[in-house]
Design a protein around this motif. Structure first.
Motif, PDB file in Angstrom:
ATOM      1  N   ALA B  58      41.965  28.150  12.610  1.00 30.34           N
ATOM      2  CA  ALA B  58      42.346  27.618  13.931  1.00 30.34           C
ATOM      3  C   ALA B  58      41.293  26.714  14.553  1.00 30.34           C
ATOM      4  O   ALA B  58      41.630  25.802  15.301  1.00 30.34           O
ATOM      5  CB  ALA B  58      42.667  28.781  14.882  1.00 30.34           C
ATOM      6  N   ARG B  82      47.637  35.337  18.566  1.00 29.53           N
ATOM      7  CA  ARG B  82      47.719  33.973  19.102  1.00 29.53           C
ATOM      8  C   ARG B  82      46.325  33.344  19.134  1.00 29.53           C
ATOM      9  O   ARG B  82      45.366  33.974  19.561  1.00 29.53           O
ATOM     10  CB  ARG B  82      48.286  34.020  20.523  1.00 29.53           C
ATOM     11  CG  ARG B  82      48.452  32.655  21.188  1.00 29.53           C
ATOM     12  CD  ARG B  82      48.937  32.800  22.630  1.00 29.53           C
ATOM     13  NE  ARG B  82      50.130  33.627  22.724  1.00 29.53           N
ATOM     14  CZ  ARG B  82      50.180  34.829  23.304  1.00 29.53           C
ATOM     15  NH1 ARG B  82      49.100  35.332  23.852  1.00 29.53           N
ATOM     16  NH2 ARG B  82      51.299  35.521  23.339  1.00 29.53           N
ATOM     17  N   HIS B  84      44.272  29.442  20.076  1.00 27.68           N
ATOM     18  CA  HIS B  84      44.410  28.261  20.920  1.00 27.68           C
ATOM     19  C   HIS B  84      43.777  27.062  20.232  1.00 27.68           C
ATOM     20  O   HIS B  84      43.151  26.210  20.857  1.00 27.68           O
ATOM     21  CB  HIS B  84      43.775  28.537  22.290  1.00 27.68           C
ATOM     22  CG  HIS B  84      44.229  29.833  22.886  1.00 27.68           C
ATOM     23  ND1 HIS B  84      45.464  29.986  23.457  1.00 27.68           N
ATOM     24  CD2 HIS B  84      43.642  31.055  22.921  1.00 27.68           C
ATOM     25  CE1 HIS B  84      45.616  31.255  23.851  1.00 27.68           C
ATOM     26  NE2 HIS B  84      44.531  31.926  23.535  1.00 27.68           N
ATOM     27  N   GLY B  87      46.638  24.358  15.879  1.00 27.87           N
ATOM     28  CA  GLY B  87      48.083  24.440  15.735  1.00 27.87           C
ATOM     29  C   GLY B  87      48.527  24.429  14.286  1.00 27.87           C
ATOM     30  O   GLY B  87      47.707  24.437  13.358  1.00 27.87           O
ATOM     31  N   GLU B 115      54.400  27.460  17.669  1.00 30.20           N
ATOM     32  CA  GLU B 115      53.360  26.888  18.517  1.00 30.20           C
ATOM     33  C   GLU B 115      53.169  27.778  19.736  1.00 30.20           C
ATOM     34  O   GLU B 115      54.132  28.224  20.360  1.00 30.20           O
ATOM     35  CB  GLU B 115      53.751  25.475  18.943  1.00 30.20           C
ATOM     36  CG  GLU B 115      52.649  24.773  19.714  1.00 30.20           C
ATOM     37  CD  GLU B 115      52.995  23.318  20.003  1.00 30.20           C
ATOM     38  OE1 GLU B 115      53.892  22.775  19.320  1.00 30.20           O
ATOM     39  OE2 GLU B 115      52.374  22.738  20.911  1.00 30.20           O
ATOM     40  N   GLY B 119      49.281  25.211  23.340  1.00 25.17           N
ATOM     41  CA  GLY B 119      48.656  24.742  22.099  1.00 25.17           C
ATOM     42  C   GLY B 119      48.116  25.888  21.267  1.00 25.17           C
ATOM     43  O   GLY B 119      47.809  26.959  21.778  1.00 25.17           O
ATOM     44  N   GLY B 120      48.017  25.644  19.987  1.00 23.51           N
ATOM     45  CA  GLY B 120      47.596  26.699  19.070  1.00 23.51           C
ATOM     46  C   GLY B 120      48.787  27.292  18.343  1.00 23.51           C
ATOM     47  O   GLY B 120      49.883  26.731  18.343  1.00 23.51           O
ATOM     48  N   THR B 121      48.563  28.419  17.743  1.00 25.41           N
ATOM     49  CA  THR B 121      49.580  29.052  16.903  1.00 25.41           C
ATOM     50  C   THR B 121      49.729  30.511  17.303  1.00 25.41           C
ATOM     51  O   THR B 121      48.732  31.186  17.601  1.00 25.41           O
ATOM     52  CB  THR B 121      49.164  28.991  15.417  1.00 25.41           C
ATOM     53  OG1 THR B 121      48.956  27.627  15.055  1.00 25.41           O
ATOM     54  CG2 THR B 121      50.232  29.594  14.510  1.00 25.41           C
TER      55      THR B 121
END
Lengths: 128, 143
Positions: B58, B82, B84, B87, B115, B119-121
Motif C-alpha cells: 500500500a 483498510r 489509505h 489503491g 477502493e 482512497g486506498g484499498t
C-alpha cells in the motif's frame, strides 16, 4: 489466562527461530507464530544453513505461519535444489492451522514433508 | 458496511510488527464467540494475509496506517482491513508469492476487494458462523 489473546504488543506472541545440527544436517526450528515480521530472519537462517549442507526445517512447534513464510520455505527449497542440498520439512501432528495452509495452497505435494525430525534428517541426507 | 459502527476497531501502523496485533484482535473475538478452532484459524490467516498486503503493497513511499474492523452479525463474522495507500493497481516488482489474495478467497465465505473511502484499498472478508466450512468458491459479495 491460557488461550486469551492480548492486544498489548508487549504480549503478542513473537515466533522464535533456533538452529541445531544432527548427523551433519542443519535443523532450523520454528516455535510460535511466524509471519512477515520473522520472514527475513528465517530467510537468512535458511540461506546460511544451506551454504553448509542439507537442511531440515522443523515446524512441529510452530503454531501459525502465513504466505510470507511459505515464500521463504519455497525459496529455501529452490536454493537447495540449485545447490544439490537435501531439504525436508517436519510438520508434526500438533497444530492443524499449520498443516492447513499447506493443504489449502496445495504445497503438501511440493515439499518433502515428514512427521518426525529423525525421518526428516534421513530424508535430507538422502536427497537430492 | 463502512458506514456502520464496528464492534471492534484498531488503527495500526502499517508495519510488519502490527500484523500479529491484528491477528490477536480477531483471535480474541473468535475466542469470545467460541468459534470452532478451524474457522478461527482461517479468520486469523485471512486477516494476516490482508494486513500483509497492506504493509507490503500500500505504501511504496513509507509506512502509514491500516485499519482493522470487526463486525459480528447473527450468522457472520466480518473483518475489514483498510489501508489509505496507492489503491488497487497491477502489481509490479518481485515482492511476495502472490498467494495472499487467493488464500483469502479460499478461506472466506465471501470476499470483496474495493477502493476505500478517501482512497486506498479495503478488503472485506465475511466468514459464516453457522457451522458451514468456507468452500472458497464464492467470488464476491452477494447482490
Amino acid at each position: 489466562m491460557p488461550g486469551r489473546a492480548s492486544l498489548d504488543p508487549a504480549h503478542v506472541n513473537v515466533g522464535q527461530i533456533s538452529e541445531d545440527r544432527l548427523d551433519g544436517v542443519a535443523i532450523v526450528a520454528l516455535e510460535g507464530e511466524h509471519d512477515l515480521s520473522t520472514a527475513p530472519e528465517l530467510r537468512s537462517q535458511l540461506h546460511g544453513a544451506l551454504a553448509e549442507g542439507p537442511l531440515v526445517v522443523d515446524l512441529s512447534a510452530c503454531t501459525f505461519l502465513d504466505s510470507s513464510i511459505l515464500g521463504v520455505l519455497l525459496g529455501g527449497l529452490r536454493r537447495a535444489r540449485e545447490e544439490d542440498r537435501g531439504f525436508a520439512l517436519v510438520l508434526g501432528t500438533g497444530e492443524p492451522a499449520v498443516r492447513r495452509i499447506f493443504e489449502v495452497t496445495g504445497l503438501t505435494s511440493v515439499f518433502p514433508i515428514c512427521d518426525a525430525r529423525g525421518a526428516a534428517v534421513e530424508k535430507a541426507r538422502e536427497a537430492p | 458496511m463502512t458506514a456502520a459502527v464496528a464492534d471492534a476497531r484498531l488503527c495500526l501502523p502499517a508495519t510488519a510488527e502490527s500484523v500479529a496485533v491484528a491477528r490477536q484482535l480477531v483471535a480474541g473475538i473468535c475466542d469470545a464467540l467460541d468459534v470452532p478452532e478451524r474457522l478461527a484459524g482461517d479468520v486469523k490467516l485471512a486477516t494476516t494475509e490482508a494486513c500483509t498486503n497492506a504493509v507490503v503493497h500500500a505504501y511504496p513511499d513509507g509506512a502509514r496506517s491500516m485499519d482493522v474492523e470487526v463486525f459480528v452479525r447473527q450468522e457472520e463474522l466480518i473483518v475489514i482491513v483498510r489501508d489509505h495507500g496507492v489503491g488497487i493497481a497491477p502489481r509490479t516488482g518481485p515482492r511476495g508469492l502472490g498467494l495472499g489474495l487467493p488464500l483469502i478467497a479460499a478461506l472466506c465465505s465471501r470476499v470483496a476487494i474495493q477502493e476505500a473511502p478517501g482512497g486506498g484499498t479495503e478488503v472485506v472478508m465475511t466468514f459464516a458462523l453457522d457451522g458451514d466450512e468456507a468452500d472458497g468458491d464464492d467470488e464476491g459479495t452477494p447482490p
